[in-house]
Motif scaffolding. Structure first.
Motif, short mmCIF file in Angstrom:
data_model
loop_
_atom_site.label_atom_id
_atom_site.label_comp_id
_atom_site.label_asym_id
_atom_site.label_seq_id
_atom_site.Cartn_x
_atom_site.Cartn_y
_atom_site.Cartn_z
N GLU A 48 7.65 4.24 -4.76
CA GLU A 48 7.05 3.51 -3.64
C GLU A 48 8.01 3.36 -2.46
OE1 GLU A 48 3.92 2.17 -3.13
OE2 GLU A 48 3.54 3.53 -4.78
N LEU A 52 7.48 2.24 1.70
CA LEU A 52 7.88 0.91 2.18
C LEU A 52 9.04 0.97 3.16
CD1 LEU A 52 7.68 -0.97 -1.23
CD2 LEU A 52 6.11 -1.21 0.68
N LEU A 54 10.61 1.49 6.47
CA LEU A 54 10.22 1.57 7.88
C LEU A 54 11.46 1.74 8.77
CD1 LEU A 54 7.51 -1.23 8.08
CD2 LEU A 54 7.18 1.17 7.64
N TYR A 59 9.07 4.30 13.44
CA TYR A 59 8.59 2.94 13.20
C TYR A 59 9.29 1.92 14.09
CZ TYR A 59 6.76 5.17 9.02
OH TYR A 59 6.10 6.01 8.16
N VAL A 62 7.03 -0.63 15.85
CA VAL A 62 6.12 -1.47 15.06
C VAL A 62 6.85 -2.29 13.99
CG1 VAL A 62 4.05 -0.05 15.36
CG2 VAL A 62 5.65 0.50 13.53
N VAL A 66 6.26 -6.47 10.92
CA VAL A 66 6.35 -6.80 9.49
C VAL A 66 6.56 -8.29 9.33
CG1 VAL A 66 7.69 -6.47 7.37
CG2 VAL A 66 7.27 -4.54 8.87
N ASN A 69 8.09 -12.50 4.18
CA ASN A 69 7.59 -13.50 3.24
C ASN A 69 8.57 -14.65 3.12
OD1 ASN A 69 5.07 -13.27 2.22
ND2 ASN A 69 5.64 -11.97 0.51
N MET A 100 -3.23 -11.84 4.18
CA MET A 100 -3.94 -10.57 3.95
C MET A 100 -5.01 -10.35 5.01
SD MET A 100 -3.29 -8.62 1.14
CE MET A 100 -4.73 -8.08 0.25
N VAL A 103 -3.68 -9.15 8.39
CA VAL A 103 -3.25 -7.75 8.46
C VAL A 103 -4.37 -6.89 9.03
CG1 VAL A 103 -2.59 -5.76 7.07
CG2 VAL A 103 -1.64 -7.98 6.53
N TYR A 106 -6.08 -0.90 8.35
CA TYR A 106 -6.85 0.34 8.40
C TYR A 106 -8.21 0.16 9.10
CZ TYR A 106 -3.23 0.49 5.03
OH TYR A 106 -2.02 0.33 4.43
N THR B 57 1.35 2.17 12.50
CA THR B 57 0.74 0.84 12.37
C THR B 57 0.22 0.64 10.94
OG1 THR B 57 0.02 1.17 14.63
CG2 THR B 57 -0.90 -0.72 13.51
N ASP B 58 -0.34 1.70 10.37
CA ASP B 58 -0.85 1.62 9.00
C ASP B 58 0.28 1.37 8.00
OD1 ASP B 58 -3.39 2.01 9.89
OD2 ASP B 58 -3.50 4.13 9.37
N ALA B 59 1.45 1.94 8.28
CA ALA B 59 2.60 1.74 7.39
C ALA B 59 3.01 0.27 7.38
CB ALA B 59 3.77 2.62 7.82
N VAL B 60 2.98 -0.34 8.57
CA VAL B 60 3.32 -1.77 8.65
C VAL B 60 2.29 -2.58 7.87
CG1 VAL B 60 3.54 -3.73 10.21
CG2 VAL B 60 4.50 -1.54 10.85
N ALA B 61 1.00 -2.21 8.04
CA ALA B 61 -0.06 -2.92 7.31
C ALA B 61 0.17 -2.79 5.81
CB ALA B 61 -1.42 -2.34 7.69
N PHE B 62 0.57 -1.60 5.38
CA PHE B 62 0.81 -1.37 3.95
C PHE B 62 1.92 -2.30 3.44
CE2 PHE B 62 3.03 0.95 0.52
CZ PHE B 62 1.99 1.04 -0.39
N VAL B 63 3.02 -2.37 4.19
CA VAL B 63 4.14 -3.22 3.77
C VAL B 63 3.70 -4.68 3.72
CG1 VAL B 63 6.43 -4.06 4.44
CG2 VAL B 63 5.91 -1.64 4.63
N ASN B 64 2.94 -5.10 4.73
CA ASN B 64 2.50 -6.50 4.76
C ASN B 64 1.54 -6.81 3.61
OD1 ASN B 64 4.01 -7.29 6.95
ND2 ASN B 64 2.46 -6.73 8.45
N ILE B 65 0.69 -5.85 3.28
CA ILE B 65 -0.26 -6.08 2.17
C ILE B 65 0.48 -6.11 0.83
CG2 ILE B 65 -2.19 -5.03 0.89
CD1 ILE B 65 -3.21 -4.03 3.66
N ILE B 66 1.36 -5.12 0.63
CA ILE B 66 2.11 -5.04 -0.63
C ILE B 66 2.91 -6.32 -0.88
CG2 ILE B 66 4.11 -3.88 -1.68
CD1 ILE B 66 1.55 -2.36 -2.10
N GLN B 67 3.43 -6.88 0.21
CA GLN B 67 4.22 -8.12 0.09
C GLN B 67 3.38 -9.27 -0.46
OE1 GLN B 67 7.61 -9.21 2.92
NE2 GLN B 67 6.02 -8.42 4.24
N PHE B 108 -5.01 1.06 -4.69
CA PHE B 108 -4.72 0.97 -3.26
C PHE B 108 -3.43 1.72 -2.91
CE2 PHE B 108 -2.33 -1.39 0.02
CZ PHE B 108 -3.18 -1.20 1.10
N GLN B 109 -2.41 1.52 -3.73
CA GLN B 109 -1.13 2.20 -3.49
C GLN B 109 -1.27 3.71 -3.62
OE1 GLN B 109 2.07 0.28 -5.72
NE2 GLN B 109 1.00 -1.64 -5.48
N TYR B 112 -3.19 5.07 -0.65
CA TYR B 112 -2.36 5.07 0.55
C TYR B 112 -1.36 6.24 0.51
CZ TYR B 112 0.88 3.79 4.19
OH TYR B 112 1.67 3.86 5.31
N TYR B 152 -8.75 -1.94 0.36
CA TYR B 152 -8.23 -3.19 0.93
C TYR B 152 -9.34 -4.27 0.95
CZ TYR B 152 -7.16 -6.29 4.92
OH TYR B 152 -6.99 -7.37 5.75
#
Lengths: 127, 178
Positions: A48, A52, A54, A59, A62, A66, A69, A100, A103, A106, B57-67, B108-109, B112, B152
């Motif tokens: 993964e 993850l 960036l 990036y 953007v 992030v 947390n 969530m 965010v 997509y 932007t999608d990569a950032v969304a992915f990181v935020n969701i995974i967190q 989801f992972q 993605y 998602y």
């Protein structure tokens, strides 16, 4: 005679090795490094971590989006239930739900035809 | 004769196992007109830039969701399920939702990762020389992105479902206590 030839050949080989020992060592180090780097890259890409990460230049714009947390607490897995215990759970749970929702990942609107400008407005291909 | 047969079987297995073959069978190329192909050829560079931007932007969304997924599952859902069971309350529905949630998080992972592969393939290809293939790749990319979005949304719906199930447990627990 044959033995002499072989000894001379061996001495010549050994002499060549001795002269280029440093070059051989450098070559060996480079080969071993390449091997280890390719193994590491393989592990990085299959895990993964690549998704993850960036840190790349693409990036840069953007990265600040992030959300970091905050300190996360674990809900106690034992104990009796009272109103306070449920309220604590909802408070923690709703924070995650809200994060969530924010965010909005997509979003289909981000990839509409206007942003890609691929299909000529006069003619739409049949799919 | 024997070798020919063995060779034919090996070729058939390789062709059947090849992802490109699967792609070619499942995806019929869109019948584009020559003017559309020309239009794609002239604009695909900008499109590749737009794809890169969207994927960042999608990569950032992915990181935020995974967190959020990991703490939700391991720090909130699992302890809550355990506590409900220890209090001898019905935790079947909660456990089932947690299992579904974890499965969906894994899915989801995976979706993605698949989408990222598609993005990489589409952004590095020489679109000027291959406009039709580029268009097909882009169509596939958008389909994969839609699948990520659907996953998602399913995660969000499972989270809402879990919360409502906890409310049911709350009702039972507090009414039993009184």
């Amino acid at each position: 005679m044959n033995v002499l030839d072989e000894l001379r050949k061996e001495a010549a080989l050994r002499g060549r090795y001795e002269r280029n020992k440093f070059t051989f060592m450098l070559g060996g180090v480079v080969v071993i490094s390449l091997l280890l780097v390719s193994i590491a890259m393989g592990v990085y890409n299959t895990s993964e971590a690549a998704q993850l990460d960036l840190s790349g230049p693409r990036y840069a714009g953007v990265r600040d989006q992030v959300v970091q947390n905050k300190a996360l607490s674990t809900y106690p897995s034992s104990g009796t239930f009272d109103q306070q215990s449920f309220d604590d759970f909802y408070k923690a749970y709703d924070q995650h739900v809200q994060a969530m929702q924010q965010v909005n990942g997509y979003d289909p609107a981000a990839v509409n035809n206007d942003s890609f400008n691929l299909i000529a407005p006069t003619a739409t291909p049949s799919q | 004769m024997k070798y020919t047969r063995v060779f034919a079987v090996i070729v058939a297995i390789v062709l059947l196992a090849s992802p490109r073959t699967v792609l070619a069978v499942s995806q019929q190329p869109a019948p584009l007109t020559s003017s559309q192909i020309e239009h794609i050829r002239n604009n695909c560079g900008d499109t590749q830039t737009a794809i890169s931007s969207v994927s960042a932007t999608d990569a950032v969304a992915f990181v935020n969701i995974i967190q959020q997924l990991d703490p939700l599952s391991n720090r909130l859902m699992a302890p809550m399920n355990s506590r409900v069971a220890l209090n001898k309350l019905d935790s079947v529905a909660l456990t089932k939702t947690t299992v579904d949630f974890n499965a969906e998080a894994t899915k989801f992972q995976s979706l993605y990762r698949d989408y990222v592969k598609s993005v990489n393939a589409t952004t590095v290809m020489g679109c000027y020389n291959q406009p039709v293939e580029f268009y097909d790749n882009l169509t596939l990319l958008l389909q994969k992105r839609a699948l990520v979005r659907a996953s998602y949304e399913r995660l969000m719906s499972l989270m809402a479902q879990y919360r409502s199930q906890v409310q049911v447990v709350e009702k039972n627990a507090l009414s039993g206590a009184q």
